[in-house]
Motif scaffolding. Sequence first.
Motif, PDB file in Angstrom:
ATOM      1  N   UNK A  66       0.843  -1.200   0.000  1.00 23.40           N
ATOM      2  CA  UNK A  66       0.000   0.000   0.000  1.00 23.40           C
ATOM      3  C   UNK A  66       0.876   1.247   0.000  1.00 23.40           C
ATOM      4  N   UNK A  67       0.447   2.277  -0.715  1.00 23.11           N
ATOM      5  CA  UNK A  67       1.119   3.577  -0.681  1.00 23.11           C
ATOM      6  C   UNK A  67       0.101   4.672  -0.363  1.00 23.11           C
ATOM      7  N   UNK A  68       0.603   5.792   0.144  1.00 19.59           N
ATOM      8  CA  UNK A  68      -0.269   6.900   0.526  1.00 19.59           C
ATOM      9  C   UNK A  68       0.494   8.207   0.353  1.00 19.59           C
ATOM     10  N   UNK A  69      -0.055   9.132  -0.444  1.00 23.70           N
ATOM     11  CA  UNK A  69       0.583  10.429  -0.697  1.00 23.70           C
ATOM     12  C   UNK A  69      -0.412  11.524  -0.311  1.00 23.70           C
ATOM     13  N   UNK A  70      -0.279  12.104   0.897  1.00 19.98           N
ATOM     14  CA  UNK A  70      -1.218  13.135   1.340  1.00 19.98           C
ATOM     15  C   UNK A  70      -0.739  14.545   0.965  1.00 19.98           C
ATOM     16  N   UNK A  71      -1.556  15.546   1.327  1.00 18.92           N
ATOM     17  CA  UNK A  71      -1.200  16.965   1.207  1.00 18.92           C
ATOM     18  C   UNK A  71      -0.836  17.362  -0.223  1.00 18.92           C
ATOM     19  N   UNK A  72      -1.683  16.990  -1.176  1.00 19.03           N
ATOM     20  CA  UNK A  72      -1.479  17.366  -2.569  1.00 19.03           C
ATOM     21  C   UNK A  72      -2.379  18.544  -2.927  1.00 19.03           C
ATOM     22  N   UNK A  73      -1.801  19.530  -3.590  1.00 21.11           N
ATOM     23  CA  UNK A  73      -2.569  20.689  -4.048  1.00 21.11           C
ATOM     24  C   UNK A  73      -3.533  20.230  -5.140  1.00 21.11           C
ATOM     25  N   UNK A  74      -4.789  20.668  -5.135  1.00 15.90           N
ATOM     26  CA  UNK A  74      -5.716  20.276  -6.200  1.00 15.90           C
ATOM     27  C   UNK A  74      -5.150  20.577  -7.586  1.00 15.90           C
ATOM     28  N   UNK A  75      -5.327  19.647  -8.508  1.00 17.86           N
ATOM     29  CA  UNK A  75      -4.799  19.804  -9.855  1.00 17.86           C
ATOM     30  C   UNK A  75      -4.750  18.459 -10.560  1.00 17.86           C
ATOM     31  N   UNK A  76      -4.025  18.406 -11.686  1.00 18.91           N
ATOM     32  CA  UNK A  76      -3.886  17.184 -12.467  1.00 18.91           C
ATOM     33  C   UNK A  76      -2.521  16.557 -12.197  1.00 18.91           C
ATOM     34  N   UNK A  77      -2.507  15.249 -11.974  1.00 14.70           N
ATOM     35  CA  UNK A  77      -1.283  14.561 -11.574  1.00 14.70           C
ATOM     36  C   UNK A  77      -0.997  13.359 -12.470  1.00 14.70           C
ATOM     37  N   UNK A  78       0.275  12.983 -12.465  1.00  9.56           N
ATOM     38  CA  UNK A  78       0.733  11.752 -13.101  1.00  9.56           C
ATOM     39  C   UNK A  78       1.332  10.871 -12.017  1.00  9.56           C
ATOM     40  N   UNK A  79       0.950   9.584 -12.001  1.00 10.39           N
ATOM     41  CA  UNK A  79       1.438   8.654 -10.987  1.00 10.39           C
ATOM     42  C   UNK A  79       2.252   7.565 -11.681  1.00 10.39           C
ATOM     43  N   UNK A  80       3.488   7.387 -11.254  1.00 11.39           N
ATOM     44  CA  UNK A  80       4.387   6.386 -11.830  1.00 11.39           C
ATOM     45  C   UNK A  80       4.843   5.411 -10.739  1.00 11.39           C
ATOM     46  N   UNK A  81       4.826   4.118 -11.063  1.00 12.49           N
ATOM     47  CA  UNK A  81       5.261   3.079 -10.125  1.00 12.49           C
ATOM     48  C   UNK A  81       6.412   2.306 -10.750  1.00 12.49           C
ATOM     49  N   UNK A  82       7.495   2.139  -9.979  1.00 13.27           N
ATOM     50  CA  UNK A  82       8.660   1.394 -10.446  1.00 13.27           C
ATOM     51  C   UNK A  82       9.078   0.393  -9.384  1.00 13.27           C
ATOM     52  N   UNK A  83       9.403  -0.819  -9.831  1.00 16.35           N
ATOM     53  CA  UNK A  83       9.876  -1.869  -8.918  1.00 16.35           C
ATOM     54  C   UNK A  83      10.818  -2.779  -9.687  1.00 16.35           C
TER      55      UNK A  83
END
Length: 257
Positions: A66-83
């Motif tokens: 599980x991941x959690x990213x809080x405190x983001x300013x409203x807007x458009x985002x890109x999410x990238x996952x690497x392993x």
Amino acid sequence: MRILRPLMCSLVLCFCLPPEARTQTYAEISGLVTDPTGAVVPGAAVTVTNVATRQTRTVQTSAAGVYHVPFLVPGTYEVRVEASGFRSAVRSNVLLEVGDVARVDFTLEVGAVTESIEVVGAAEMLQTESTALGTVIENKRIIDLPLNGRNYLQLVKLTPMVTGEMGAGGQAGARQGGERADQAISVAGQRLEFNHYTLDGVENTDVNFNTFIIRPSIDALQEFKVQTGIYSAEFGRATAQINVTTKSGTNEFHGTV
């Protein structure tokens, strides 16, 4: 001295509050990262990038994937996952509005990290992480709809269960005067005094009459959200919440005439 002690205690409590209690206008992204068999992927690097500013935040998945990213300013985002041992996965155009709690899950495919799979189109995300009921008035409506006096609070009436027919004033009208006491906003049939205002997560409600304190220019506003029920305890204090966020800026030049 008896008066100063309660005041000092109040100030200390205010500054000691956890960030969650003072940042109601921020959004957050969380999710689960798994492999093709459904097993969780711990230690994966999750990078969230604000498309407008290119500001990035990187976290790692927990032992439960599980991941959690809080405190983001409203807007458009890109999410990238690497392993290690998996192809990178990218989710583009993740739109976050005021107070959103978005869930973005990933299923990684076996391959080299240099390879990537990008999801450019997806169904609209349901708000499964929050029970709050509310309506967001986005920037386009704030700018495009005609407003008498450039008062954004007139747009609160676009929210379900909100009426502007109730008479304003009362003691606030006699003692405060001006437009602060002239906002006839009734949510779900409640009194005008049952509205609570915040600006960028900061208290913006007059303690005497529950009117707003500061009304920013519509040119400074990004969007605002009117919450009418089942919101979390970080809000409280009133039946309806009017949470306003201002523009955070972008990497492009812009202005208003």
